[in-house]
Design an enzyme around this catalytic site. Structure first.
Site, PDB file in Angstrom:
ATOM      1  N   ARG A   1     -39.965  93.695  51.108  1.00  0.00           N
ATOM      2  CA  ARG A   1     -40.476  93.599  53.263  1.00  0.00           C
ATOM      3  C   ARG A   1     -41.081  94.804  53.891  1.00  0.00           C
ATOM      4  O   ARG A   1     -40.685  95.828  53.291  1.00  0.00           O
ATOM      5  CB  ARG A   1     -38.534  92.806  53.781  1.00  0.00           C
TER       6      ARG A   1
ATOM      7  N   ARG B   1     -36.566  99.281  62.302  1.00  0.00           N
ATOM      8  CA  ARG B   1     -36.886  98.334  61.513  1.00  0.00           C
ATOM      9  C   ARG B   1     -38.363  97.913  62.547  1.00  0.00           C
ATOM     10  O   ARG B   1     -38.378  98.470  63.569  1.00  0.00           O
ATOM     11  CB  ARG B   1     -35.979  97.500  61.118  1.00  0.00           C
TER      12      ARG B   1
ATOM     13  N   LYS C   1     -28.241  99.754  61.161  1.00  0.00           N
ATOM     14  CA  LYS C   1     -29.550  99.499  61.398  1.00  0.00           C
ATOM     15  C   LYS C   1     -30.503  99.630  62.818  1.00  0.00           C
ATOM     16  O   LYS C   1     -29.331  98.983  63.520  1.00  0.00           O
ATOM     17  CB  LYS C   1     -29.808  98.488  61.044  1.00  0.00           C
TER      18      LYS C   1
ATOM     19  N   LYS D   1     -32.976  97.695  66.211  1.00  0.00           N
ATOM     20  CA  LYS D   1     -33.854  96.783  65.590  1.00  0.00           C
ATOM     21  C   LYS D   1     -34.674  97.029  67.430  1.00  0.00           C
ATOM     22  O   LYS D   1     -33.655  96.811  68.437  1.00  0.00           O
ATOM     23  CB  LYS D   1     -33.045  95.373  65.656  1.00  0.00           C
TER      24      LYS D   1
ATOM     25  N   CYS E   1     -32.888  81.091  58.225  1.00  0.00           N
ATOM     26  CA  CYS E   1     -32.247  81.745  57.103  1.00  0.00           C
ATOM     27  C   CYS E   1     -32.568  81.568  55.584  1.00  0.00           C
ATOM     28  O   CYS E   1     -32.429  80.691  55.986  1.00  0.00           O
ATOM     29  CB  CYS E   1     -30.957  82.860  57.445  1.00  0.00           C
TER      30      CYS E   1
ATOM     31  N   CYS F   1     -24.085  82.350  56.858  1.00  0.00           N
ATOM     32  CA  CYS F   1     -23.157  82.940  56.448  1.00  0.00           C
ATOM     33  C   CYS F   1     -23.131  83.563  58.304  1.00  0.00           C
ATOM     34  O   CYS F   1     -24.525  83.864  58.802  1.00  0.00           O
ATOM     35  CB  CYS F   1     -23.140  84.244  55.648  1.00  0.00           C
TER      36      CYS F   1
ATOM     37  N   CYS G   1     -28.753  85.516  60.561  1.00  0.00           N
ATOM     38  CA  CYS G   1     -30.257  86.006  60.345  1.00  0.00           C
ATOM     39  C   CYS G   1     -31.791  85.391  61.200  1.00  0.00           C
ATOM     40  O   CYS G   1     -32.533  85.569  61.314  1.00  0.00           O
ATOM     41  CB  CYS G   1     -30.581  86.532  59.003  1.00  0.00           C
TER      42      CYS G   1
HETATM   43 FE1  SRM Z   1     -30.698  89.784  57.819  1.00  0.00          FE
HETATM   44  C1  SRM Z   1     -28.542  91.423  56.132  1.00  0.00           C
HETATM   45  C2  SRM Z   1     -32.219  88.066  55.432  1.00  0.00           C
HETATM   46  C3  SRM Z   1     -33.614  88.737  59.957  1.00  0.00           C
HETATM   47  C4  SRM Z   1     -28.741  90.094  60.856  1.00  0.00           C
HETATM   48  N1  SRM Z   1     -30.547  89.621  55.980  1.00  0.00           N
HETATM   49  C5  SRM Z   1     -30.021  90.497  55.278  1.00  0.00           C
HETATM   50  C6  SRM Z   1     -30.590  90.367  53.898  1.00  0.00           C
HETATM   51  C7  SRM Z   1     -31.035  91.509  53.572  1.00  0.00           C
HETATM   52  C8  SRM Z   1     -28.680  90.441  52.799  1.00  0.00           C
HETATM   53  C9  SRM Z   1     -28.269  91.850  52.539  1.00  0.00           C
HETATM   54  O1  SRM Z   1     -27.977  92.446  53.013  1.00  0.00           O
HETATM   55  O2  SRM Z   1     -27.616  91.663  50.841  1.00  0.00           O
HETATM   56  C10 SRM Z   1     -30.806  89.475  53.676  1.00  0.00           C
HETATM   57  C11 SRM Z   1     -31.759  89.430  52.261  1.00  0.00           C
HETATM   58  C12 SRM Z   1     -32.030  87.332  52.762  1.00  0.00           C
HETATM   59  C13 SRM Z   1     -33.008  87.499  51.356  1.00  0.00           C
HETATM   60  O3  SRM Z   1     -32.736  86.665  50.352  1.00  0.00           O
HETATM   61  O4  SRM Z   1     -34.501  87.880  52.037  1.00  0.00           O
HETATM   62  C14 SRM Z   1     -31.332  89.434  54.991  1.00  0.00           C
HETATM   63  N2  SRM Z   1     -32.470  89.095  57.523  1.00  0.00           N
HETATM   64  C15 SRM Z   1     -33.248  88.126  56.561  1.00  0.00           C
HETATM   65  C16 SRM Z   1     -34.338  86.998  56.626  1.00  0.00           C
HETATM   66  C17 SRM Z   1     -35.228  87.377  55.961  1.00  0.00           C
HETATM   67  C18 SRM Z   1     -33.721  86.494  57.936  1.00  0.00           C
HETATM   68  C19 SRM Z   1     -35.209  85.329  57.261  1.00  0.00           C
HETATM   69  O5  SRM Z   1     -34.924  84.249  57.359  1.00  0.00           O
HETATM   70  O6  SRM Z   1     -36.731  85.402  58.408  1.00  0.00           O
HETATM   71  C20 SRM Z   1     -35.015  88.598  58.157  1.00  0.00           C
HETATM   72  C21 SRM Z   1     -35.885  89.571  58.308  1.00  0.00           C
HETATM   73  C22 SRM Z   1     -36.037  90.309  59.004  1.00  0.00           C
HETATM   74  C23 SRM Z   1     -37.570  91.288  59.019  1.00  0.00           C
HETATM   75  O7  SRM Z   1     -38.037  90.786  59.000  1.00  0.00           O
HETATM   76  O8  SRM Z   1     -37.052  92.483  59.468  1.00  0.00           O
HETATM   77  C24 SRM Z   1     -33.509  88.377  58.337  1.00  0.00           C
HETATM   78  N3  SRM Z   1     -30.919  89.274  59.931  1.00  0.00           N
HETATM   79  C25 SRM Z   1     -32.101  89.351  61.207  1.00  0.00           C
HETATM   80  C26 SRM Z   1     -31.773  89.197  62.124  1.00  0.00           C
HETATM   81  C27 SRM Z   1     -32.338  88.745  63.218  1.00  0.00           C
HETATM   82  C28 SRM Z   1     -33.552  89.090  63.662  1.00  0.00           C
HETATM   83  O9  SRM Z   1     -33.288  90.759  63.653  1.00  0.00           O
HETATM   84  O10 SRM Z   1     -33.791  88.769  64.643  1.00  0.00           O
HETATM   85  C29 SRM Z   1     -30.405  89.675  62.295  1.00  0.00           C
HETATM   86  C30 SRM Z   1     -29.374  89.401  63.645  1.00  0.00           C
HETATM   87  C31 SRM Z   1     -29.562  90.138  64.413  1.00  0.00           C
HETATM   88  C32 SRM Z   1     -28.688  91.669  64.471  1.00  0.00           C
HETATM   89  O11 SRM Z   1     -29.510  92.176  63.141  1.00  0.00           O
HETATM   90  O12 SRM Z   1     -27.796  91.579  64.978  1.00  0.00           O
HETATM   91  C33 SRM Z   1     -30.173  89.955  60.997  1.00  0.00           C
HETATM   92  N4  SRM Z   1     -29.014  90.730  58.417  1.00  0.00           N
HETATM   93  C34 SRM Z   1     -28.549  90.634  59.200  1.00  0.00           C
HETATM   94  C35 SRM Z   1     -27.163  91.128  59.371  1.00  0.00           C
HETATM   95  C36 SRM Z   1     -25.901  91.703  60.218  1.00  0.00           C
HETATM   96  C37 SRM Z   1     -26.091  92.510  60.785  1.00  0.00           C
HETATM   97  C38 SRM Z   1     -24.756  92.970  61.396  1.00  0.00           C
HETATM   98  O13 SRM Z   1     -24.927  93.953  63.141  1.00  0.00           O
HETATM   99  O14 SRM Z   1     -23.797  92.529  61.132  1.00  0.00           O
HETATM  100  C39 SRM Z   1     -27.333  91.195  57.675  1.00  0.00           C
HETATM  101  C40 SRM Z   1     -25.950  92.438  56.843  1.00  0.00           C
HETATM  102  C41 SRM Z   1     -25.844  93.385  56.978  1.00  0.00           C
HETATM  103  O15 SRM Z   1     -26.875  93.531  57.413  1.00  0.00           O
HETATM  104  O16 SRM Z   1     -24.901  94.199  56.556  1.00  0.00           O
HETATM  105  C42 SRM Z   1     -27.819  90.916  57.168  1.00  0.00           C
HETATM  106 FE1  SF4 Z   2     -28.351  83.822  56.066  1.00  0.00          FE
HETATM  107 FE2  SF4 Z   2     -26.778  85.870  56.203  1.00  0.00          FE
HETATM  108 FE3  SF4 Z   2     -27.960  86.060  54.030  1.00  0.00          FE
HETATM  109 FE4  SF4 Z   2     -28.607  86.993  56.729  1.00  0.00          FE
HETATM  110  S1  SF4 Z   2     -27.534  87.436  54.783  1.00  0.00           S
HETATM  111  S2  SF4 Z   2     -30.026  85.841  55.220  1.00  0.00           S
HETATM  112  S3  SF4 Z   2     -27.637  84.836  57.678  1.00  0.00           S
HETATM  113  S4  SF4 Z   2     -27.145  83.944  53.885  1.00  0.00           S
END
Ligand code: SRM
Ligand code: SF4
Length: 561
Positions: free
Chosen positions: A70, A139, A202, A204, A423, A468, A472
């Site tokens: 990323r 981030r 994290k 943001k 997502c 899930c 995201c």
């Molecule tokens: Fe996310 C984890 C993809 C934006 C909340 N996110 C993940 C992971 C890395 C899975 C992992 O931990 O193994 C996903 C990778 C999937 C893949 O195969 O690419 C993933 N998140 C994404 C992306 C690529 C979704 C998309 O379809 O675009 C976004 C990448 C953003 C970036 O460029 O940095 C993405 N994730 C978000 C957002 C939206 C935002 O930030 O505006 C959120 C919700 C806002 C927030 O953070 O509260 C988000 N991602 C999470 C979470 C839950 C965090 C929490 O506080 O509980 C996880 C899981 C974790 O961190 O444990 C997670």
């Molecule tokens: Fe989607 Fe959940 Fe994976 Fe984020 S962590 S990309 S919400 S399936």
């Protein structure tokens, strides 16, 4: 007791751990579990192809490991030359094109271990980076891509870049590991803001410029609302404690919108961000990662106490928040004229995935376009892109390339398709419980058929899919949202607004597609027949008491107009 990850961080020698040794091990396509945690700080996740996981297990093979990378791209802005470099990386090393994320940057999937270093070096050569794109740090700083208020955008974007640079980890590990930087000998290393264990979780930051809230500013740990008066950026309203992630069946985890706590002038912005981050660093929960985000720190310690501590560290008190008004959190497609006679073209990219498919040669189209474009290119937090700063005389050329490669879907698509976000989920995301990006193209025609029947095909309804509850796609801010529970099963959530200011609520729990369509059909019918002029679907459901009224929120109580 501090979580295992806290030990990994503190023993890592500022994010080095055993990553170098793991990368050099030819016997496996993976690195050690502990090192995968550290690798995130460098912008990469170890994943495996879940489509073939069972088959590989049956064949007694290790999972098909590959790495997701990323970029750190503050504000989502890049030059055409950078675009071409990122595109080349997608062709040379990745498996599924370029993926625009919901935080306006790129991800590359499917990079095998021996190509990871060359991939990061290619990003560095393009004057970008992957440092801190993931991990327990600040981030990618997101910023409104507003082509309407394009002069204000330039100012706000400059602050996004400054914040991003200022809050970047200072460790030399990134250079040592990926860029053959000299090893640091003798002098002890130092992370002035983060310290040796970085943040509890994290963090943001997002900047919005009213009236557009395309960054979903209230979903950020630190949301900044630019206050522009008479063309001048006077400062920022500060909102803290947003976050989307939750776990099914665990009420101690929840999505939360940020609270507006005051206003700061631009010259205080960097100090303000440092103060908020440092209080979270010191007060955040380091024992239980599920409760470590800033939103839980605020709810545990109290918003007022947190604010007072930020003011103490800042050495200043917040001024009262200024009035602002958001109209929309989506993107506005097509050509828009900005300042200085320049034009901006917003294109829709379904789920942000740029690939070449029959009739939709999006990757090739953007390559051709980047070859002739003289302005910049921007990614949006709705997974779309903007060909920005185009001279009036070049519009015809750009339109022709766009049409030839099928990038002109924005002209033809139904309104729900235009505003849908999904997502990544399967097959790469290790946390996915259900399909999301791959399910969207199947679901949309069925939803469109129902909407068409009710005369709503041109009515914007904000649809968000997540595989899930981590959220995201920021699904808790969708007027209609599906949050994955298991294969083919989702929670159907309804009732957010179109401005990113109200969370939705569960309407049907753990249902399949048939039940989702059956639940929506009568609601769309009523909406078509009984809505007020201009009323959004979510607002309608609340006005009609189809959904319970949401709890009143500080952001709505204080400054929103
Ligand atoms: Fe996310 C984890 C993809 C934006 C909340 N996110 C993940 C992971 C890395 C899975 C992992 O931990 O193994 C996903 C990778 C999937 C893949 O195969 O690419 C993933 N998140 C994404 C992306 C690529 C979704 C998309 O379809 O675009 C976004 C990448 C953003 C970036 O460029 O940095 C993405 N994730 C978000 C957002 C939206 C935002 O930030 O505006 C959120 C919700 C806002 C927030 O953070 O509260 C988000 N991602 C999470 C979470 C839950 C965090 C929490 O506080 O509980 C996880 C899981 C974790 O961190 O444990 C997670
Ligand atoms: Fe989607 Fe959940 Fe994976 Fe984020 S962590 S990309 S919400 S399936």
């Amino acid at each position: 007791m501090p979580s295992h990850l806290e030990h990994i961080k503190s023993a890592s020698r500022f994010l080095r751990g055993g990553i170098a040794e793991g990368l050099a091990d030819p016997l496996t396509g993976a690195i050690s579990d502990d090192d995968t945690k550290l690798l995130k700080f460098h912008g990469s996740y170890q994943q495996d192809d879940r489509d073939i996981r069972d088959e590989r297990r049956r064949q007694k093979l290790e999972p098909a490991y590959a790495f997701m990378l990323r970029a750190r791209l503050p504000g989502g802005v890049m030059t055409p030359a950078q675009w071409l470099a990122f595109d080349a990386l997608a062709s040379d090393y990745a498996s599924s094109g370029l993926r625009i994320t919901t935080r306006q940057t790129f991800q590359w999937h499917g990079i095998i271990k021996r190509n990871l270093k060359a991939s990061i070096a290619a990003i560095d050569a393009a004057m970008a980076s992957t440092i801190a794109a993931c991990g327990d740090v600040n981030r990618n700083v997101v910023c409104n891509t507003n082509p309407v208020e394009s002069a204000a955008h330039e100012l706000a974007y400059a602050w996004a870049v400054r914040l991003s640079e200022h809050l970047k980890p200072k460790t030399r590990a990134y250079h040592e590991l990926w860029l053959d930087g000299e090893k640091l000998v003798g002098e002890p290393e130092h992370e002035p803001l983060y310290g040796p264990t970085y943040l509890p979780r994290k963090f943001k930051i997002g900047l919005a410029i009213p009236p557009l809230n395309d960054v979903d500013v209230f979903a950020q740990d630190l949301g900044l609302v630019a206050i522009v008066r008479g063309g001048e950026l006077t400062g920022f309203n500060v909102a803290i404690g947003g976050g989307m992630g939750a776990s099914h069946g665990d009420p101690t985890t929840y999505p939360r919108l940020a609270d507006v706590i005051g206003f700061v002038p631009p010259e205080r912005l960097l100090a303000l961000a440092e103060a908020v981050i440092s209080v979270q660093r010191d007060w955040g929960d380091r024992d239980e990662r599920k409760h470590a985000r800033l939103k839980y720190t605020l709810d545990r310690r109290g918003l007022d106490a947190f604010k007072a501590e930020v003011e103490r560290r800042l050495g200043a008190t917040f001024e009262p928040a200024r009035e602002f008004r958001f109209e929309h959190n989506g993107d506005r497609y097509g050509w828009i004229q900005g300042h200085a006679g320049r034009w901006h073209l917003t294109l829709q990219v379904e789920s942000g995935r740029l690939l070449d498919r029959p009739g939709q040669t999006w990757l090739s189209g953007m390559r051709e376009l980047a070859g002739v474009h003289t302005g910049d290119i921007r990614l949006t937090c709705n997974q779309n892109l903007i060909i920005a700063n185009v001279e009036a005389g070049d519009r015809g050329l750009i339109d022709a390339i766009v049409a030839r490669h099928g990038l002109d879907g924005y002209r033809k698509h139904s309104a729900i398709r235009q505003h849908a976000i999904a997502c990544v989920a399967l097959p790469t995301c290790g946390l996915a419980m259900a399909e999301s990006e791959r399910y969207l193209p199947q679901l949309l025609p069925k939803l469109e058929a129902v909407l068409d029947r009710h005369g709503l095909i041109d009515t914007p309804i904000l649809l968000r899919l997540s595989g899930c509850p981590n959220g995201c796609s920021r699904p808790y801010l969708g007027e209609v949202a599906l949050v994955g529970r298991g294969p083919g099963r989702y929670d159907l959530r309804l009732g957010a607004d179109l401005r990113g200011q109200r969370l939705n609520q569960v309407y049907r729990e753990n249902v399949d597609e048939a039940a989702i369509l059956e639940a929506l059909d009568p609601l769309f019918a009523r909406y078509a027949a009984e809505r007020d002029a201009g009323e959004g679907f979510g607002d309608f459901l609340l006005r009609q008491a189809i959904l319970a009224p949401p709890p009143s929120r500080r952001i709505t109580a204080t400054v929103l107009t």
